[in-house]
Design an enzyme around this catalytic site. Sequence first.
Site, PDB file in Angstrom:
ATOM      1  N   ALA A 123      19.895 -51.374 -24.397  1.00 11.23           N
ATOM      2  CA  ALA A 123      19.965 -50.554 -23.188  1.00 11.23           C
ATOM      3  C   ALA A 123      19.878 -49.073 -23.536  1.00 11.23           C
ATOM      4  O   ALA A 123      19.129 -48.307 -22.916  1.00 11.23           O
ATOM      5  CB  ALA A 123      21.250 -50.857 -22.426  1.00 11.23           C
ATOM      6  N   TYR A 124      20.648 -48.656 -24.520  1.00  8.23           N
ATOM      7  CA  TYR A 124      20.635 -47.258 -24.956  1.00  8.23           C
ATOM      8  C   TYR A 124      19.264 -46.880 -25.492  1.00  8.23           C
ATOM      9  O   TYR A 124      18.705 -45.826 -25.137  1.00  8.23           O
ATOM     10  CB  TYR A 124      21.709 -47.059 -26.021  1.00  8.23           C
ATOM     11  CG  TYR A 124      21.811 -45.651 -26.561  1.00  8.23           C
ATOM     12  CD1 TYR A 124      22.438 -44.655 -25.823  1.00  8.23           C
ATOM     13  CD2 TYR A 124      21.302 -45.322 -27.815  1.00  8.23           C
ATOM     14  CE1 TYR A 124      22.546 -43.356 -26.321  1.00  8.23           C
ATOM     15  CE2 TYR A 124      21.401 -44.036 -28.322  1.00  8.23           C
ATOM     16  CZ  TYR A 124      22.021 -43.051 -27.566  1.00  8.23           C
ATOM     17  OH  TYR A 124      22.116 -41.770 -28.067  1.00  8.23           O
TER      18      TYR A 124
END
Length: 250
Positions: free
Chosen positions: A156-157
């Site tokens: 996600a990051y």
Amino acid sequence: MNVVDLTGRVAVVTGGAQGIGLAVARRLLSSGASVAIWDIDQAAMTSAVAELASLGRAEAFLCDQSQVEAVDRAATETEQALGPVDLLVNNAGIAGPAATVVDYDPAAWRQIVDIDLNGVFYCCRRLVPGMIARNYGRIVNVASVAGKEGNPNAAAYSAAKAGVLALTKSLGKELAGHDIAVNALTPSPARTRILEQLTEAQVTYMLGKVPRGRFVEVEEAAAMVAFMLSDENSFTTGATFDLSGGRATY
């Protein structure tokens, strides 16, 4: 310390109450700018403004950048207090949990993207029209080397930061006809609170990838950002400034 003249400029630094953001705020004030710190940590903002008071005019505005209404409100309050915004540093972000893609909590994924990517969009969307009207502006979007290479168990990051890089390139091209520079910074890890969100294995993995063999200092990041925000940075736009200690290969 190289002198960058930002006299008379008004800057917004998101996530400016700590870490890289606080170092950037300190450097910009020392260069003559007025600084608005946007953050969600009221206590940290109060402490930061007290620390920075001797350097120049610093104001703090509560802002959850994942909410477009909060960004619009903080921008209006900033303009009323300090005047039109010339410089924007999109620094706020979170790392999120460590998990494989198949085990990733969709709610956590949305939160990371909302803060790390959508928040950058909201800030640019609100402040860019004023820059266009005045035919001047400098924007620095703090991404990550993870946005270039991807880190395991941090999809996600990594994806959000890759989105920040693409947003930077797109917006830089859109605004190239104006005296507005839009560039991204891709630092490797610094000793900031975001490391508290990572596992020891993740930190060891990332540090092991850095040929310099150490964390980047927040002051090193602030020095590069100060140049990126200066009048001298009048040609480069839509670019990525590497601060990865040799890790990045493109």
